[in-house]
Design a protein around this motif. Structure first.
Motif, PDB file in Angstrom:
ATOM      1  N   GLU A 170       0.820  -1.209   0.000  1.00  0.00           N
ATOM      2  CA  GLU A 170       0.000   0.000   0.000  1.00  0.00           C
ATOM      3  C   GLU A 170       0.855   1.261   0.000  1.00  0.00           C
ATOM      4  O   GLU A 170       0.399   2.320  -0.427  1.00  0.00           O
ATOM      5  N   THR A 171       2.066   1.166   0.504  1.00  0.00           N
ATOM      6  CA  THR A 171       2.974   2.313   0.543  1.00  0.00           C
ATOM      7  C   THR A 171       4.289   1.935  -0.122  1.00  0.00           C
ATOM      8  O   THR A 171       4.710   0.776  -0.073  1.00  0.00           O
ATOM      9  N   ASN A 220       1.215   6.547  -1.181  1.00  0.00           N
ATOM     10  CA  ASN A 220       0.586   6.063   0.044  1.00  0.00           C
ATOM     11  C   ASN A 220      -0.866   5.736  -0.258  1.00  0.00           C
ATOM     12  O   ASN A 220      -1.717   6.613  -0.337  1.00  0.00           O
ATOM     13  N   ASN A 221      -1.155   4.471  -0.474  1.00  0.00           N
ATOM     14  CA  ASN A 221      -2.522   4.047  -0.767  1.00  0.00           C
ATOM     15  C   ASN A 221      -3.168   3.401   0.449  1.00  0.00           C
ATOM     16  O   ASN A 221      -4.153   2.665   0.326  1.00  0.00           O
ATOM     17  N   SER A 222      -2.595   3.663   1.623  1.00  0.00           N
ATOM     18  CA  SER A 222      -3.175   3.148   2.860  1.00  0.00           C
ATOM     19  C   SER A 222      -4.244   4.115   3.364  1.00  0.00           C
ATOM     20  O   SER A 222      -4.479   5.175   2.774  1.00  0.00           O
ATOM     21  N   SER A 223      -4.878   3.778   4.465  1.00  0.00           N
ATOM     22  CA  SER A 223      -5.966   4.602   5.013  1.00  0.00           C
ATOM     23  C   SER A 223      -5.463   5.677   5.963  1.00  0.00           C
ATOM     24  O   SER A 223      -6.257   6.460   6.485  1.00  0.00           O
ATOM     25  N   SER A 230      -6.381   0.506  -3.232  1.00  0.00           N
ATOM     26  CA  SER A 230      -5.947  -0.888  -3.362  1.00  0.00           C
ATOM     27  C   SER A 230      -4.428  -0.983  -3.265  1.00  0.00           C
ATOM     28  O   SER A 230      -3.708  -0.020  -3.511  1.00  0.00           O
ATOM     29  N   ALA A 231      -3.938  -2.173  -2.923  1.00  0.00           N
ATOM     30  CA  ALA A 231      -2.499  -2.409  -2.855  1.00  0.00           C
ATOM     31  C   ALA A 231      -1.898  -2.355  -4.259  1.00  0.00           C
ATOM     32  O   ALA A 231      -2.526  -2.762  -5.239  1.00  0.00           O
TER      33      ALA A 231
END
Length: 288
Positions: free
Chosen positions: A110-111, A185-188, A225-226
């Motif tokens: 995700e990152t 950074n595709n995390s929350s 998404s990852a």
């Protein structure tokens, strides 16, 4: 007996560490994909994985005036020492041929950070909207989380589900090698790194070490998404005035599975060293 209070500097260091330890902290980055084009035969087409089991590319277009080849760096474009690089080229404005150049899938993350060198020649035929770099869990706009356009001397952000060309971020000099670094950074959660912060579902873009895009939103159909691959494509058209033509040279592609060391990690290390020094000083004082 009266209890002796912890000295103020020591108490401050302990408090600082306890606070920083609660911040997001990323582990040391690991390279999950790399391509330097040295394993291919210079002057030959780079085949996709189902044709060449040693290939680092899941999809590779080599037809209808579109090619993906490995070339010897005889003119020292990227290096003055022995070197090879990859070339994606569409030399026709009448072929209406889609470009689909995608890496093999790497460990989902995700990152992370994508970095590569590129060269855009003024001698190459150019038409249309340039190369679209898509980053996501799969190829196609539906599998894209982040997008970036590289177009004949200008870098643009991508926006929307279709990764449409959006804001001009920076110009770059043709006939010169450049480096792009995309920290995503595709995390929350927002994450701190190297004195900066990158928000959730955004990316920071550096051209030759200079920040040109700060907390840019994702695009495509897989925001959140990852990330598992990256791919280069273009917009084709049956109309010669709009059909894409262009060439880009690529080298030293690397994907890490973590954003560079976060500022909280660096601060934690610094506070730990301070605490150790204070404890040692306290022990010496008590021993006297």
């Amino acid at each position: 007996m009266k209890t002796q209070n912890t000295p103020t500097p020591l108490r401050s260091a302990l408090l600082g560490i306890s606070l920083v330890a609660t911040l997001p902290c990323l582990s040391q980055a690991t390279v999950i994909y790399s391509e330097d084009f040295e394993s291919y035969t210079a002057g030959s087409a780079i085949q996709q994985l189902n044709v060449d089991p040693e290939s680092h590319w899941l999809y590779s277009t080599n037809k209808n005036d579109v090619s993906f080849t490995a070339q010897d760096d005889a003119t020292d474009i990227f290096s003055s020492s022995s070197n090879q690089y990859g070339v994606i080229s569409d030399t026709s404005t009448t072929n209406n041929q889609s470009i689909s150049i995608a890496t093999t899938k790497f460990a989902a993350t995700e990152t992370g950070s994508l970095t590569f060198d590129f060269y855009d020649s003024s001698q190459s035929l150019f038409n249309g909207e340039g190369f679209l770099l898509r980053i996501g869990p799969d190829s196609g706009n539906g599998g894209t989380a982040f997008g970036l356009w590289i177009q004949n001397g200008t870098i643009y952000s991508a926006t929307g589900a279709g990764s449409w060309q959006s804001t001009s971020l920076s110009s770059y000099t043709l006939n010169t090698a450049h480096n792009l670094n995309i920290v995503f950074n595709n995390s929350s959660d927002a994450v701190g790194y190297e004195g900066d912060t990158i928000d959730s579902n955004t990316m920071n873009i550096y051209l030759d070490g200079v920040l040109i895009g700060d907390n840019l939103g994702g695009s495509g159909g897989s925001v959140g998404s990852a990330i598992e691959l990256l791919n280069f494509t273009s917009i084709t058209s049956s109309e010669p005035a709009d059909d894409f033509a262009g060439t880009i040279y690529l080298d030293n592609i690397t994907v890490d599975n973590s954003i560079p060391e976060s500022s909280s990690s660096a601060l934690l290390i610094g506070l730990g060293a301070t605490l150790f020094a204070l404890v040692q000083r306290r022990r010496k004082a008590l021993a006297q």
